[in-house]
Motif scaffolding. Structure first.
Motif, PDB file in Angstrom:
ATOM      1  N   PHE A  38       0.830  -1.215   0.000  1.00  0.00           N
ATOM      2  CA  PHE A  38       0.000   0.000   0.000  1.00  0.00           C
ATOM      3  C   PHE A  38       0.858   1.257   0.000  1.00  0.00           C
ATOM      4  O   PHE A  38       0.460   2.296   0.541  1.00  0.00           O
ATOM      5  CB  PHE A  38      -0.952   0.043   1.199  1.00  0.00           C
ATOM      6  N   GLY A  39       2.042   1.204  -0.591  1.00  0.00           N
ATOM      7  CA  GLY A  39       2.926   2.358  -0.660  1.00  0.00           C
ATOM      8  C   GLY A  39       3.730   2.601   0.605  1.00  0.00           C
ATOM      9  O   GLY A  39       4.411   3.614   0.714  1.00  0.00           O
ATOM     10  N   PHE A  40       3.641   1.706   1.572  1.00  0.00           N
ATOM     11  CA  PHE A  40       4.397   1.823   2.816  1.00  0.00           C
ATOM     12  C   PHE A  40       5.362   0.652   2.921  1.00  0.00           C
ATOM     13  O   PHE A  40       5.075  -0.437   2.421  1.00  0.00           O
ATOM     14  CB  PHE A  40       3.459   1.793   4.033  1.00  0.00           C
ATOM     15  N   PRO A  41       6.466   0.825   3.611  1.00  0.00           N
ATOM     16  CA  PRO A  41       7.352  -0.321   3.845  1.00  0.00           C
ATOM     17  C   PRO A  41       6.621  -1.386   4.678  1.00  0.00           C
ATOM     18  O   PRO A  41       5.911  -1.072   5.629  1.00  0.00           O
ATOM     19  CB  PRO A  41       8.514   0.275   4.642  1.00  0.00           C
ATOM     20  N   VAL A  42       6.776  -2.639   4.294  1.00  0.00           N
ATOM     21  CA  VAL A  42       6.078  -3.747   4.942  1.00  0.00           C
ATOM     22  C   VAL A  42       6.396  -3.798   6.434  1.00  0.00           C
ATOM     23  O   VAL A  42       5.523  -4.087   7.251  1.00  0.00           O
ATOM     24  CB  VAL A  42       6.444  -5.086   4.256  1.00  0.00           C
ATOM     25  N   MET A  43       7.632  -3.485   6.798  1.00  0.00           N
ATOM     26  CA  MET A  43       8.005  -3.582   8.205  1.00  0.00           C
ATOM     27  C   MET A  43       7.312  -2.547   9.087  1.00  0.00           C
ATOM     28  O   MET A  43       7.355  -2.644  10.306  1.00  0.00           O
ATOM     29  CB  MET A  43       9.519  -3.512   8.390  1.00  0.00           C
ATOM     30  N   TYR A  44       6.641  -1.548   8.467  1.00  0.00           N
ATOM     31  CA  TYR A  44       5.877  -0.560   9.242  1.00  0.00           C
ATOM     32  C   TYR A  44       4.375  -0.789   9.151  1.00  0.00           C
ATOM     33  O   TYR A  44       3.656  -0.660  10.143  1.00  0.00           O
ATOM     34  CB  TYR A  44       6.192   0.860   8.768  1.00  0.00           C
ATOM     35  N   ILE A  45       3.879  -1.102   7.948  1.00  0.00           N
ATOM     36  CA  ILE A  45       2.428  -1.196   7.771  1.00  0.00           C
ATOM     37  C   ILE A  45       1.847  -2.501   8.318  1.00  0.00           C
ATOM     38  O   ILE A  45       0.746  -2.512   8.865  1.00  0.00           O
ATOM     39  CB  ILE A  45       2.033  -0.991   6.277  1.00  0.00           C
ATOM     40  N   VAL A  46       2.553  -3.613   8.184  1.00  0.00           N
ATOM     41  CA  VAL A  46       2.020  -4.891   8.674  1.00  0.00           C
ATOM     42  C   VAL A  46       1.847  -4.886  10.192  1.00  0.00           C
ATOM     43  O   VAL A  46       0.801  -5.316  10.680  1.00  0.00           O
ATOM     44  CB  VAL A  46       2.888  -6.077   8.180  1.00  0.00           C
ATOM     45  N   PRO A  47       2.820  -4.410  10.977  1.00  0.00           N
ATOM     46  CA  PRO A  47       2.570  -4.356  12.434  1.00  0.00           C
ATOM     47  C   PRO A  47       1.395  -3.452  12.800  1.00  0.00           C
ATOM     48  O   PRO A  47       0.658  -3.743  13.740  1.00  0.00           O
ATOM     49  CB  PRO A  47       3.873  -3.812  13.010  1.00  0.00           C
ATOM     50  N   ILE A  48       1.196  -2.375  12.035  1.00  0.00           N
ATOM     51  CA  ILE A  48       0.048  -1.492  12.320  1.00  0.00           C
ATOM     52  C   ILE A  48      -1.249  -2.220  11.995  1.00  0.00           C
ATOM     53  O   ILE A  48      -2.191  -2.228  12.796  1.00  0.00           O
ATOM     54  CB  ILE A  48       0.155  -0.173  11.528  1.00  0.00           C
ATOM     55  N   LEU A  49      -1.307  -2.843  10.820  1.00  0.00           N
ATOM     56  CA  LEU A  49      -2.534  -3.537  10.428  1.00  0.00           C
ATOM     57  C   LEU A  49      -2.825  -4.713  11.341  1.00  0.00           C
ATOM     58  O   LEU A  49      -3.964  -4.899  11.797  1.00  0.00           O
ATOM     59  CB  LEU A  49      -2.429  -4.020   8.980  1.00  0.00           C
ATOM     60  N   MET A  50      -1.808  -5.497  11.628  1.00  0.00           N
ATOM     61  CA  MET A  50      -2.009  -6.670  12.489  1.00  0.00           C
ATOM     62  C   MET A  50      -2.187  -6.266  13.959  1.00  0.00           C
ATOM     63  O   MET A  50      -2.981  -6.861  14.667  1.00  0.00           O
ATOM     64  CB  MET A  50      -0.832  -7.635  12.359  1.00  0.00           C
ATOM     65  N   GLY A  51      -1.445  -5.273  14.394  1.00  0.00           N
ATOM     66  CA  GLY A  51      -1.523  -4.853  15.790  1.00  0.00           C
ATOM     67  C   GLY A  51      -2.815  -4.141  16.108  1.00  0.00           C
ATOM     68  O   GLY A  51      -3.602  -4.597  16.930  1.00  0.00           O
ATOM     69  N   TRP A  52      -3.067  -3.041  15.429  1.00  0.00           N
ATOM     70  CA  TRP A  52      -4.257  -2.251  15.744  1.00  0.00           C
ATOM     71  C   TRP A  52      -5.529  -2.937  15.291  1.00  0.00           C
ATOM     72  O   TRP A  52      -6.437  -3.185  16.075  1.00  0.00           O
ATOM     73  CB  TRP A  52      -4.173  -0.881  15.099  1.00  0.00           C
TER      74      TRP A  52
END
Length: 108
Positions: A38-52
Motif C-alpha cells: 500500500f505504498g508503505f514499507p512492509v516492516m511498518y504497515i504490517v505491524p500497524i494492520l495486524m496490531g491495531w
C-alpha cells in the motif's frame, strides 16, 4: 461442566492469538524486509494492520464467542442443556380434584 472447559480452552487460544497478532512487528526486527505494501514499507504497515486492526477484530470475535459460552454456562447452571432450539414445555396430566369456593373442580 463442559461449558467451563470450553471457556478455559477459548481463553487460552485467544490469549495466544492476541500475543501473536499484537507482537507480529517483532518478526521484522528478526527478519528485515525491503518490500512495499500500500505504498508503505512492509516492516511498518504490517505491524500497524495486524496490531491495531488485528487486535480490534480479535476483540470483537472474543466478545461474541465469549457471550455464547457464558449463555451455555448459565444454561448448564440452570440444569438444562443449551441448544439453539427452544425447549418444549412439558404437558402435565390432571391429578386429583381441587375444591374452590365450595365447588369441586376435577382434572386440575
Amino acid at each position: 461442566m463442559k461449558a467451563y472447559k470450553k471457556e478455559v480452552q477459548f481463553t487460552i487460544w485467544m490469549t495466544v492469538a492476541f500475543v501473536l497478532v499484537g507482537n507480529v512487528g517483532l518478526l521484522f526486527s528478526i527478519f528485515p524486509v525491503d518490500a512495499m505494501l500500500f505504498g508503505f514499507p512492509v516492516m511498518y504497515i504490517v505491524p500497524i494492520l495486524m496490531g491495531w486492526f488485528g487486535v480490534f477484530f480479535l476483540t470483537i470475535v472474543a466478545g461474541r464467542i465469549g457471550n455464547k459460552i457464558d449463555d451455555e454456562i448459565e444454561a448448564e447452571n440452570e440444569g438444562r442443556i443449551f441448544t439453539s432450539e427452544p425447549v418444549p414445555l412439558r404437558q402435565h396430566e390432571p391429578t386429583g380434584t381441587v375444591t374452590a369456593a365450595g365447588e369441586e373442580v376435577k382434572g386440575v
